[in-house]
Design a protein around this motif. Sequence first.
Motif, mmCIF file in Angstrom:
data_model
loop_
_atom_site.group_PDB
_atom_site.id
_atom_site.type_symbol
_atom_site.label_atom_id
_atom_site.label_comp_id
_atom_site.label_asym_id
_atom_site.label_seq_id
_atom_site.Cartn_x
_atom_site.Cartn_y
_atom_site.Cartn_z
ATOM 1 N N TYR A 70 0.811 -1.227 0.000
ATOM 2 C CA TYR A 70 0.000 0.000 0.000
ATOM 3 C C TYR A 70 0.847 1.282 0.000
ATOM 4 O O TYR A 70 0.372 2.317 0.447
ATOM 5 C CB TYR A 70 -0.962 -0.005 1.200
ATOM 6 N N HIS A 106 -7.884 -3.290 4.692
ATOM 7 C CA HIS A 106 -7.756 -2.275 3.634
ATOM 8 C C HIS A 106 -8.620 -2.553 2.396
ATOM 9 O O HIS A 106 -8.159 -2.437 1.258
ATOM 10 C CB HIS A 106 -6.282 -2.134 3.227
ATOM 11 N N HIS A 176 -2.156 5.842 2.510
ATOM 12 C CA HIS A 176 -1.171 4.981 3.162
ATOM 13 C C HIS A 176 0.256 5.366 2.773
ATOM 14 O O HIS A 176 1.071 4.495 2.443
ATOM 15 C CB HIS A 176 -1.460 3.522 2.817
ATOM 16 N N ASP A 246 1.608 -0.135 15.637
ATOM 17 C CA ASP A 246 0.620 -0.381 14.578
ATOM 18 C C ASP A 246 -0.742 -0.275 15.258
ATOM 19 O O ASP A 246 -1.494 -1.239 15.331
ATOM 20 C CB ASP A 246 0.845 -1.772 13.964
ATOM 21 N N GLN A 278 -4.085 5.717 12.611
ATOM 22 C CA GLN A 278 -3.216 4.562 12.808
ATOM 23 C C GLN A 278 -1.775 5.049 12.681
ATOM 24 O O GLN A 278 -1.399 5.635 11.660
ATOM 25 C CB GLN A 278 -3.502 3.504 11.719
#
Length: 340
Positions: A70, A106, A176, A246, A278
């Motif tokens: 990503y 995702h 991302h 994470d 995140q």
Amino acid sequence: MAVEFFDFGKLSDGRRVSAARLTNRAGASMTVMDYGATILSLCIPDRDGKPVDVVLGYDTLAEYEQHGDYLGATIGRVGNRIGKAEFSLNGKTYTLAKNDGENHLHGGNEGFDKKIWRMAAQGDSLLCRRESPDGEENYPGNLKVQVLFTLTADNRLCLTYDADTDADTLVNLTNHSYFNLAGKGNVLGHKLQLFSERFAENDGGCLPTGKLLRVDGTPFDFRVEKEIGADIGADDEQLKRAGGYDHNYVLSGAKAAVLYCPETGIEMTVETDLPGMQFYSANFLTERKGKGGRVMTPREAACFETQLYPNAMNCYAFPSPVLRAGAHLHTETSYAFRIR
Ligand code: GLA
């Protein structure tokens, strides 16, 4: 400040991919390709005026197709994880792709990061649009989505997301990008401040359990600026489960994070109207070749994925990711750069 388009190659199935370059008068530039509405590069002048590419990426389209992870991509329909790849909406259960162990990640096997978007200049900005059909990756509703990329004259990258649906569905869009403000090496020496007092507890699969933990007295406390590497190796169950950071932080206001690289003097401030972010220290970035032959390894960068809290449909106290038929979704996130 013009937007220029160029060819970025062909996918393995023969479809052509284009990219666009945005430049500003302050010496910053960025490139975005239509495959995944992906940021390929973001060059920001350092304290000596020398441009530093502050995001990770690959040189070729084939590498984006093969290695993924990503890098720079727009994520949807639902970013981050959905527990057991399942959710119920209006009394119906939807089963999604299990593409991250037992969970959905995702947007599934072919999320928005693997779709070709329509690109067009809108003034000095770049507009990326697509229609995600009803049933795509098993999500209900025809969803029209657009992301506007703007690079302002004062080096702020603004991402504006809009979406509409004709049936109730879930939406949680994010970008991302993997940031490294030195343009090389790892980010353990970057200084980070996070404007957050709580973060979501993860289970062993990086899936929020529904419990929010206080950062006080833990390696997750970034309320006062500290190096990303300061506590990353601490003997802490939450860190061990994810192999580093994470985790979804609960944001206390629009200002989410400030990242600073002492080497280049570049500072990045993340702002958003979303409630969560995140913070990911690229723990799963296995060794591979990146742009210009750079070898990328874990901790090479950090992601600041502004979003609704992950697994929200299965954690009922979390803000809902449901977008109702006829309702309009609009969210904004910006990454502002300056020299400290
Ligand atoms: C997100 C997740 C990570 C990882 C990366 C992609 O940041 O939270 O666990 O899956 O995407 O590699």
